[in-house]
Motif scaffolding. Structure first.
Motif, PDB file in Angstrom:
ATOM      1  N   GLN A 214     -99.378  -7.114  12.681  1.00  0.00           N
ATOM      2  CA  GLN A 214     -98.793  -8.371  13.146  1.00  0.00           C
ATOM      3  C   GLN A 214     -97.901  -9.038  12.091  1.00  0.00           C
ATOM      4  N   ARG A 215     -97.920  -8.497  10.871  1.00  0.00           N
ATOM      5  CA  ARG A 215     -97.074  -9.058   9.822  1.00  0.00           C
ATOM      6  C   ARG A 215     -95.672  -8.453   9.877  1.00  0.00           C
ATOM      7  N   ASP A 216     -94.706  -9.197   9.383  1.00  0.00           N
ATOM      8  CA  ASP A 216     -93.351  -8.662   9.311  1.00  0.00           C
ATOM      9  C   ASP A 216     -93.298  -7.574   8.236  1.00  0.00           C
ATOM     10  N   LEU A 217     -92.445  -6.578   8.441  1.00  0.00           N
ATOM     11  CA  LEU A 217     -92.365  -5.467   7.505  1.00  0.00           C
ATOM     12  C   LEU A 217     -92.039  -5.937   6.095  1.00  0.00           C
ATOM     13  N   ASN A 218     -91.118  -6.866   5.964  1.00  0.00           N
ATOM     14  CA  ASN A 218     -90.722  -7.340   4.631  1.00  0.00           C
ATOM     15  C   ASN A 218     -91.830  -8.128   3.939  1.00  0.00           C
ATOM     16  N   ALA A 219     -92.798  -8.609   4.697  1.00  0.00           N
ATOM     17  CA  ALA A 219     -93.953  -9.286   4.100  1.00  0.00           C
ATOM     18  C   ALA A 219     -95.036  -8.286   3.726  1.00  0.00           C
ATOM     19  N   LEU A 220     -95.098  -7.176   4.460  1.00  0.00           N
ATOM     20  CA  LEU A 220     -96.119  -6.166   4.221  1.00  0.00           C
ATOM     21  C   LEU A 220     -95.813  -5.271   3.025  1.00  0.00           C
ATOM     22  N   LEU A 221     -94.572  -4.813   2.903  1.00  0.00           N
ATOM     23  CA  LEU A 221     -94.246  -3.792   1.909  1.00  0.00           C
ATOM     24  C   LEU A 221     -94.510  -4.204   0.465  1.00  0.00           C
ATOM     25  N   PRO A 222     -94.245  -5.438   0.045  1.00  0.00           N
ATOM     26  CA  PRO A 222     -94.573  -5.804  -1.345  1.00  0.00           C
ATOM     27  C   PRO A 222     -96.049  -5.622  -1.680  1.00  0.00           C
TER      28      PRO A 222
ATOM     29  N   PRO B   4     -95.643   3.514   0.174  1.00  0.00           N
ATOM     30  CA  PRO B   4     -94.952   2.411   0.861  1.00  0.00           C
ATOM     31  C   PRO B   4     -94.108   2.893   2.045  1.00  0.00           C
ATOM     32  N   TYR B   5     -93.490   4.084   1.902  1.00  0.00           N
ATOM     33  CA  TYR B   5     -92.749   4.655   3.033  1.00  0.00           C
ATOM     34  C   TYR B   5     -93.697   4.968   4.186  1.00  0.00           C
ATOM     35  N   TYR B   6     -94.877   5.522   3.894  1.00  0.00           N
ATOM     36  CA  TYR B   6     -95.854   5.801   4.943  1.00  0.00           C
ATOM     37  C   TYR B   6     -96.217   4.516   5.682  1.00  0.00           C
ATOM     38  N   ALA B   7     -96.392   3.445   4.914  1.00  0.00           N
ATOM     39  CA  ALA B   7     -96.752   2.165   5.523  1.00  0.00           C
ATOM     40  C   ALA B   7     -95.645   1.665   6.449  1.00  0.00           C
ATOM     41  N   ALA B   8     -94.397   1.792   6.009  1.00  0.00           N
ATOM     42  CA  ALA B   8     -93.273   1.348   6.839  1.00  0.00           C
ATOM     43  C   ALA B   8     -93.212   2.148   8.136  1.00  0.00           C
ATOM     44  N   THR B   9     -93.391   3.457   8.027  1.00  0.00           N
ATOM     45  CA  THR B   9     -93.334   4.319   9.212  1.00  0.00           C
ATOM     46  C   THR B   9     -94.481   4.019  10.162  1.00  0.00           C
ATOM     47  N   ALA B  10     -95.688   3.878   9.618  1.00  0.00           N
ATOM     48  CA  ALA B  10     -96.842   3.557  10.453  1.00  0.00           C
ATOM     49  C   ALA B  10     -96.656   2.203  11.131  1.00  0.00           C
TER      50      ALA B  10
END
Length: 512
Positions: free
Chosen positions: A278-286, A260-266
């Motif tokens: 194009q999605r908001d980070l808070n929508a993507l991470l879950p 999940p950290y990798y996803a946030a950084t990418a």
């Protein structure tokens, strides 16, 4: 700031030359606040000292007056002999007459071997760095008022453990093992805190511990040590970018928790596929968290015996969420080491990303390799913090000394054995119905990543019976999420809310 007094005394005089001492006293001659001393001293702090000053800061549109004390308090051995000098900075709101209801917060940073400078002049204190809104250094170096400080709701003590900041061992014969280890560190600091609370008449005050990075190991252990061996009960513990707290997570769990950290950084570096980007980070991470728990960990548990089709499917998803190529994921057997990720994510652009905060970019000697040449974020932070804390303590608070302020001090070898701090925190909370816990993490922290911090919080209370007293807060920045202006405001407000929530109502008993 107006300097009101300067008092320096010592219970263990190792510093002053014999010819300069009073023949009938072990206390060095008085030092004037207005006239520098000409007495030659060794480069050691006195065991006890204090410089008092006063100031004001505007917080939430209200002027908050305060008294600041920069000083040292001794560390004693079991026989009552002074063996070390511990430096601290203590802020008290000065328009409060009754301290029985006034919260008191003890603040520790990490390392181990790191001074308290980071949260002191960048997060909760009345002064903050001269940095831009994203946390990068600007000149001239120095400090300015912190409009988000929590000094409006709590008094704060910033503490430098031995060999960090100005704190030093004074007795050359002292055993270093009594300071430099998980449990040794907790034991001597608990004794020190007991003395501080007694001297400052704060036994009746609601008390809190806040620790960052390794400081979370420290305060988790202190929660139980203070409660069980000093009978000092806390209202709350705040873990900022927490470590593993002795909670095991080897094998597939350890390998998967970084995704999940990798996803946030990418996402931050716009390295994800267009539909995710194009999605908001808070929508993507879950979504990434659910994949990590429900699919990635079970797949890694099968090791090399995973079905080839499933292996390809997992590799495609890991690549999709991490911003790396599917080929790279397969070549690494589905698991990507953090150092490799920091090197590889922006390899084609000739950049590396920071370990403690992936927003920071670095430039290596060669684009090839498996890890960055240096920590881009740490060099930036030392650039802005080091001149600021030296200026602030010496020229604003007027604590004059020739001792070097150790941003990182010599504390190794450090004994990491028998680390049960997570379990100790659980037990302290179970024994004390008043105690609450808050975890704060930055999404772009690759050293103590946010999903690992969530996992730590979940494992602290496997029964789930105390989860109503626990909460997690995430921020769009890194290890020191407060360096980003927007997160500085939000994270301090979360502390205010946490304090309010953990203060019992009048007459509310500590019972289940």
């Amino acid at each position: 700031m107006k300097i009101s007094s300067l008092v320096i005394s010592s219970a263990l005089v190792l510093a002053t030359s014999a010819s300069a001492q009073d023949a009938t006293s072990n206390v060095p001659p008085a030092v004037s606040a207005n006239k520098p001393s000409t007495i030659a001293n060794e480069r050691l702090l006195p065991a006890e000292s204090a410089v008092h000053s006063s100031g004001t800061v505007t917080i939430k549109s209200k002027i908050v007056p305060y008294k600041a004390t920069a000083g040292t308090q001794p560390v004693w051995d079991k026989d009552g002999k002074v063996i070390a000098s511990l430096f601290y900075t203590y802020y008290q709101r000065s328009d409060v007459s009754n301290r029985e209801k006034r919260p008191l917060i003890f603040s520790f940073n990490g390392g181990p071997g790191s001074a308290s400078v980071w949260m002191h002049v960048a997060y909760t204190g009345p002064k903050m760095l001269n940095i831009d809104d994203e946390g990068y250094p600007v000149q001239p170096y120095g400090v300015r008022d912190n409009p988000h400080s929590i000094l409006d709701v709590a008094d704060i003590v910033y503490i430098d453990p031995i060999n960090t900041g100005f704190s030093r061992i004074l007795d050359p014969k002292a055993d270093r093992a009594q300071f430099f280890g998980v449990n040794a560190d907790i034991a001597y600091l608990a004794e020190w805190l007991n003395t501080f609370v007694s001297r400052q008449s704060r036994w009746n005050s609601p008390k809190y511990l806040i620790g960052e990075s390794y400081g979370t190991t420290r305060v988790s252990g202190l929660a139980k040590e203070l409660q069980n061996n000093h009978w000092m009960y806390l209202n709350g513990v705040i873990l900022v970018s927490p470590t593993e707290l002795g909670i095991k997570r080897d094998g597939p769990v350890d390998a998967a928790l970084s995704l999940p950290y990798y996803a946030a950084t990418a996402w931050y570096h716009k390295a994800l596929p267009a539909d995710l980007q194009q999605r908001d980070l808070n929508a993507l991470l879950p979504e990434v968290e659910a994949f990590t728990l429900d699919e990635f960990i079970p797949a890694l548990s099968r090791g090399g015996f995973i079905d080839p089709t499933k292996r390809q499917e997992i590799a495609a998803k890991v690549a999709r969420y991490s911003g790396l190529s599917e080929k790279t994921v397969l070549q690494n057997n589905l698991t990507i080491a953090p150092a490799f990720f920091w090197k590889d994510l922006l390899r084609e652009k000739g950049k590396t990303v920071g370990r403690l905060d992936s927003r920071y970019l670095g430039i290596d000697r060669s684009d090839a390799g498996i890890a960055p040449d240096y920590n881009a974020e740490l060099t930036s932070w030392l650039h802005s913090f080091t001149p600021a804390i030296n200026y602030y303590l010496r020229d604003v608070l007027k604590y004059k000394t020739d001792v070097k302020y150790n941003m990182f001090g010599p504390v190794h070898p450090w004994d990491n054995s028998n680390d049960k701090t997570g379990e100790n925190l659980r037990l302290a909370m179970a024994e004390n119905p008043y105690m609450h816990l808050m975890v704060q993490s930055g999404y772009y922290d690759g050293a103590t990543n946010y999903f690992d911090a969530k996992y730590t919080m979940w494992q602290i209370d496997p029964s789930g019976k105390m989860k109503d007293r626990m909460e997690f807060k995430g921020y769009r920045s890194g290890h020191m999420m407060y360096l980003r202006a927007e997160d500085l405001a939000t994270s301090n407000e979360h502390i205010r809310e946490f304090i309010k929530k953990s203060l019992p109502a009048s007459g509310q008993a500590a019972k289940y």
